[in-house]
Design a protein around this motif. Structure first.
Motif, PDB file in Angstrom:
ATOM      1  N   GLU A   1       0.827  -1.209   0.000  1.00  0.00           N
ATOM      2  CA  GLU A   1       0.000   0.000   0.000  1.00  0.00           C
ATOM      3  C   GLU A   1       0.859   1.257   0.000  1.00  0.00           C
ATOM      4  O   GLU A   1       0.528   2.268  -0.616  1.00  0.00           O
ATOM      5  CB  GLU A   1      -0.954  -0.007   1.204  1.00  0.00           C
ATOM      6  N   TRP A   2       1.966   1.203   0.693  1.00  0.00           N
ATOM      7  CA  TRP A   2       2.882   2.354   0.744  1.00  0.00           C
ATOM      8  C   TRP A   2       3.475   2.634  -0.639  1.00  0.00           C
ATOM      9  O   TRP A   2       3.501   3.776  -1.098  1.00  0.00           O
ATOM     10  CB  TRP A   2       3.987   2.062   1.756  1.00  0.00           C
ATOM     11  N   LEU A   3       3.910   1.576  -1.297  1.00  0.00           N
ATOM     12  CA  LEU A   3       4.489   1.744  -2.639  1.00  0.00           C
ATOM     13  C   LEU A   3       3.428   2.187  -3.638  1.00  0.00           C
ATOM     14  O   LEU A   3       3.700   3.015  -4.526  1.00  0.00           O
ATOM     15  CB  LEU A   3       5.125   0.428  -3.093  1.00  0.00           C
ATOM     16  N   ARG A   4       2.214   1.637  -3.516  1.00  0.00           N
ATOM     17  CA  ARG A   4       1.130   2.033  -4.419  1.00  0.00           C
ATOM     18  C   ARG A   4       0.824   3.518  -4.264  1.00  0.00           C
ATOM     19  O   ARG A   4       0.683   4.253  -5.249  1.00  0.00           O
ATOM     20  CB  ARG A   4      -0.123   1.204  -4.133  1.00  0.00           C
ATOM     21  N   GLY A   5       0.718   3.960  -2.995  1.00  0.00           N
ATOM     22  CA  GLY A   5       0.440   5.365  -2.738  1.00  0.00           C
ATOM     23  C   GLY A   5       1.558   6.271  -3.219  1.00  0.00           C
ATOM     24  O   GLY A   5       1.318   7.360  -3.755  1.00  0.00           O
ATOM     25  N   ALA A   6       2.802   5.815  -3.032  1.00  0.00           N
ATOM     26  CA  ALA A   6       3.963   6.614  -3.468  1.00  0.00           C
ATOM     27  C   ALA A   6       3.982   6.743  -4.986  1.00  0.00           C
ATOM     28  O   ALA A   6       4.270   7.821  -5.535  1.00  0.00           O
ATOM     29  CB  ALA A   6       5.258   5.972  -2.963  1.00  0.00           C
ATOM     30  N   ARG A   7       3.686   5.650  -5.718  1.00  0.00           N
ATOM     31  CA  ARG A   7       3.660   5.686  -7.177  1.00  0.00           C
ATOM     32  C   ARG A   7       2.529   6.584  -7.689  1.00  0.00           C
ATOM     33  O   ARG A   7       2.700   7.352  -8.644  1.00  0.00           O
ATOM     34  CB  ARG A   7       3.489   4.271  -7.742  1.00  0.00           C
ATOM     35  N   GLN A   8       1.384   6.494  -7.003  1.00  0.00           N
ATOM     36  CA  GLN A   8       0.240   7.314  -7.417  1.00  0.00           C
ATOM     37  C   GLN A   8       0.559   8.787  -7.246  1.00  0.00           C
ATOM     38  O   GLN A   8       0.256   9.614  -8.105  1.00  0.00           O
ATOM     39  CB  GLN A   8      -0.992   6.938  -6.591  1.00  0.00           C
ATOM     40  N   ARG A   9       1.207   9.110  -6.152  1.00  0.00           N
ATOM     41  CA  ARG A   9       1.576  10.507  -5.909  1.00  0.00           C
ATOM     42  C   ARG A   9       2.600  10.982  -6.923  1.00  0.00           C
ATOM     43  O   ARG A   9       2.530  12.096  -7.465  1.00  0.00           O
ATOM     44  CB  ARG A   9       2.127  10.645  -4.491  1.00  0.00           C
ATOM     45  N   SER A  10       3.572  10.107  -7.210  1.00  0.00           N
ATOM     46  CA  SER A  10       4.655  10.477  -8.136  1.00  0.00           C
ATOM     47  C   SER A  10       4.141  10.614  -9.564  1.00  0.00           C
ATOM     48  O   SER A  10       4.533  11.525 -10.299  1.00  0.00           O
ATOM     49  CB  SER A  10       5.754   9.416  -8.081  1.00  0.00           C
ATOM     50  N   SER A  11       3.214   9.739  -9.953  1.00  0.00           N
ATOM     51  CA  SER A  11       2.736   9.726 -11.337  1.00  0.00           C
ATOM     52  C   SER A  11       1.686  10.792 -11.605  1.00  0.00           C
ATOM     53  O   SER A  11       1.684  11.432 -12.662  1.00  0.00           O
ATOM     54  CB  SER A  11       2.162   8.347 -11.675  1.00  0.00           C
ATOM     55  N   PHE A  12       0.793  10.973 -10.650  1.00  0.00           N
ATOM     56  CA  PHE A  12      -0.353  11.848 -10.886  1.00  0.00           C
ATOM     57  C   PHE A  12      -0.357  13.106 -10.021  1.00  0.00           C
ATOM     58  O   PHE A  12      -1.245  13.951 -10.134  1.00  0.00           O
ATOM     59  CB  PHE A  12      -1.663  11.081 -10.663  1.00  0.00           C
ATOM     60  N   GLY A  13       0.613  13.201  -9.128  1.00  0.00           N
ATOM     61  CA  GLY A  13       0.643  14.359  -8.235  1.00  0.00           C
ATOM     62  C   GLY A  13      -0.555  14.386  -7.307  1.00  0.00           C
ATOM     63  O   GLY A  13      -0.941  15.439  -6.809  1.00  0.00           O
ATOM     64  N   ASP A  14      -1.159  13.236  -7.090  1.00  0.00           N
ATOM     65  CA  ASP A  14      -2.363  13.137  -6.261  1.00  0.00           C
ATOM     66  C   ASP A  14      -1.958  12.977  -4.802  1.00  0.00           C
ATOM     67  O   ASP A  14      -1.413  11.958  -4.406  1.00  0.00           O
ATOM     68  CB  ASP A  14      -3.195  11.935  -6.707  1.00  0.00           C
ATOM     69  N   VAL A  15      -2.209  14.006  -4.004  1.00  0.00           N
ATOM     70  CA  VAL A  15      -1.832  13.970  -2.587  1.00  0.00           C
ATOM     71  C   VAL A  15      -3.010  13.602  -1.703  1.00  0.00           C
ATOM     72  O   VAL A  15      -2.926  12.760  -0.812  1.00  0.00           O
ATOM     73  CB  VAL A  15      -1.246  15.327  -2.137  1.00  0.00           C
ATOM     74  N   SER A  16      -4.154  14.202  -1.975  1.00  0.00           N
ATOM     75  CA  SER A  16      -5.312  14.031  -1.089  1.00  0.00           C
ATOM     76  C   SER A  16      -5.799  12.586  -1.037  1.00  0.00           C
ATOM     77  O   SER A  16      -6.285  12.110  -0.015  1.00  0.00           O
ATOM     78  CB  SER A  16      -6.460  14.942  -1.531  1.00  0.00           C
ATOM     79  N   GLU A  17      -5.671  11.857  -2.167  1.00  0.00           N
ATOM     80  CA  GLU A  17      -6.186  10.498  -2.208  1.00  0.00           C
ATOM     81  C   GLU A  17      -5.140   9.440  -1.856  1.00  0.00           C
ATOM     82  O   GLU A  17      -5.398   8.250  -1.978  1.00  0.00           O
ATOM     83  CB  GLU A  17      -6.753  10.207  -3.603  1.00  0.00           C
ATOM     84  N   THR A  18      -3.946   9.866  -1.441  1.00  0.00           N
ATOM     85  CA  THR A  18      -2.901   8.893  -1.111  1.00  0.00           C
ATOM     86  C   THR A  18      -2.619   8.820   0.385  1.00  0.00           C
ATOM     87  O   THR A  18      -1.688   8.140   0.815  1.00  0.00           O
ATOM     88  CB  THR A  18      -1.590   9.228  -1.841  1.00  0.00           C
ATOM     89  N   ASN A  19      -3.413   9.514   1.176  1.00  0.00           N
ATOM     90  CA  ASN A  19      -3.257   9.392   2.625  1.00  0.00           C
ATOM     91  C   ASN A  19      -3.396   7.930   3.032  1.00  0.00           C
ATOM     92  O   ASN A  19      -4.265   7.202   2.544  1.00  0.00           O
ATOM     93  CB  ASN A  19      -4.339  10.194   3.351  1.00  0.00           C
ATOM     94  N   ILE A  20      -2.544   7.500   3.944  1.00  0.00           N
ATOM     95  CA  ILE A  20      -2.661   6.162   4.513  1.00  0.00           C
ATOM     96  C   ILE A  20      -2.554   6.304   6.029  1.00  0.00           C
ATOM     97  O   ILE A  20      -1.687   7.019   6.545  1.00  0.00           O
ATOM     98  CB  ILE A  20      -1.579   5.212   3.951  1.00  0.00           C
ATOM     99  N   SER A  21      -3.449   5.642   6.752  1.00  0.00           N
ATOM    100  CA  SER A  21      -3.465   5.747   8.210  1.00  0.00           C
ATOM    101  C   SER A  21      -3.315   4.366   8.841  1.00  0.00           C
ATOM    102  O   SER A  21      -3.763   3.352   8.285  1.00  0.00           O
ATOM    103  CB  SER A  21      -4.772   6.387   8.692  1.00  0.00           C
ATOM    104  N   LEU A  22      -2.672   4.377   9.969  1.00  0.00           N
ATOM    105  CA  LEU A  22      -2.494   3.157  10.763  1.00  0.00           C
ATOM    106  C   LEU A  22      -3.052   3.399  12.158  1.00  0.00           C
ATOM    107  O   LEU A  22      -2.703   4.385  12.816  1.00  0.00           O
ATOM    108  CB  LEU A  22      -1.009   2.783  10.861  1.00  0.00           C
ATOM    109  N   VAL A  23      -3.932   2.503  12.589  1.00  0.00           N
ATOM    110  CA  VAL A  23      -4.463   2.555  13.956  1.00  0.00           C
ATOM    111  C   VAL A  23      -3.892   1.362  14.713  1.00  0.00           C
ATOM    112  O   VAL A  23      -4.124   0.209  14.334  1.00  0.00           O
ATOM    113  CB  VAL A  23      -6.007   2.485  13.970  1.00  0.00           C
TER     114      VAL A  23
END
Length: 337
Positions: free
Chosen positions: A182-204
């Protein structure tokens, strides 16, 4: 601590005999010649034993013994009669009045000390049994409540899907694998599309408060059943596709929430604790709450290839330790990577 003995006797030579003998045997001795003073001493000094002369002048010694036994404190104090003259003494009447034993004249030092030690030891054993019984009486309702809570939880969770019916959550290794993906997926999405708001990941990270005390004071099967119910409650609460609930450590769980900001993660934590609280699983040995509860550490990040996924765990654990340090159930601490 020295055992206390109170003597009620009006014969000076007899008093001195017992005083010397008992002092040498390391007892703390108080002598009185009046009934009223004796009763006051019992209420104020809490003696371990009473020696009562069987031939007090103008006194009904059996009635005095009955009065001792009517006192809340005196009821449990053994009374030994000092029988100097057989014509003033009746053993059956003494026992009916609440007396525990008697010492006959001529006095034997060995007999006196043996009988006193035996009665004090018996009283100590009775007190220990009484305390154990009181502890047991407190625990019985606790186990009854736990049984009812488990039965209630089974009924409430009966309609959960087959996937969620499993009492075994994924282990920590599986959690780490999914976190990395999930971390790598979010990082790639941010890098490719500049999408920040939809790449938040939370851990409880959710830890059962005072879990070690619960584990230490309950049978293994009972602890297993408890973890089983908690696991099902977590699975029943965290339902969104892509979310992951897993074991982390003993009594600690990890809830991974992709595409979730800090407020969303906090909402999930509150809901989890609410659902667990409704089960009312007793936690008799907790210093925080009479029922099982969680403390939460929440970490939120925007994944980056410049940071390892483990940083989310580090921040979450720090937040959890802070929450646990507050020493209260349902404490929630939040932090950002």
């Amino acid at each position: 601590m020295k055992k206390r003995i109170v003597i009620l006797d009006d014969l000076e030579d007899q008093n001195q005999l017992f005083l010397r003998l008992l002092n040498n045997a390391n007892y703390k001795v108080i002598i009185t010649e009046t009934e009223s003073h004796l009763l006051d001493l019992i209420n104020s000094k809490y003696p371990d034993l009473v020696l009562l002369s069987a031939c007090l002048k103008d006194k009904d010694v059996y009635l005095i013994c009955k009065k001792i036994k009517l006192l809340e404190i005196g009821e449990s104090i053994p009374v030994i009669f000092i029988n100097r003259d057989q014509k003033y003494f009746d053993a059956e009447t003494m026992f009916n009045a609440g007396g525990a034993d008697y010492i006959n004249y001529p006095f034997s030092s060995a007999e006196i000390l043996t009988k006193i030690a035996s009665q004090i030891e018996l009283q100590t054993l009775r007190q220990e049994i009484k305390e154990k019984n009181n502890q047991l009486q407190k625990l019985i309702p606790h186990y009854q409540k736990l049984k009812l809570a488990l039965e209630k939880a089974k009924l409430e969770l009966a309609n959960i899907s087959n996937k969620n019916e499993s009492s075994i959550l994924p282990d920590r290794d599986y959690f780490l694998q999914i976190l990395e993906k999930e971390w790598l997926r979010g990082a790639r999405q941010r890098s490719s599309f500049g999408d920040v708001s939809e790449t938040n990941i939370s851990l409880v990270l959710a830890e059962i408060t005072d879990f070690q005390a619960y584990q230490k004071n309950h049978e293994q099967e009972l602890v297993k059943n408890c973890i089983d119910i908690v696991s099902k409650t977590l699975n029943a609460t965290v339902k969104r596709p892509g979310d992951l609930v897993s074991h982390f450590n003993e009594g600690k769980f990890a809830i991974l929430l992709p595409n979730t900001d800090q407020e969303g993660a906090k909402t999930v934590a509150i809901k989890i604790n609410q659902n667990l609280s409704e089960l009312q699983i007793p936690h008799h040995y907790s210093e925080i709450s009479e029922y099982l509860s969680f403390c939460f550490g929440i970490a939120t990040a925007i994944p980056s290839q410049a940071l390892p996924a483990s940083v989310l765990i580090d921040v979450g654990e720090n937040a959890l330790y802070t929450a646990l340090a507050q020493r209260k159930g349902d404490a929630i601490m939040l932090d950002y990577v």
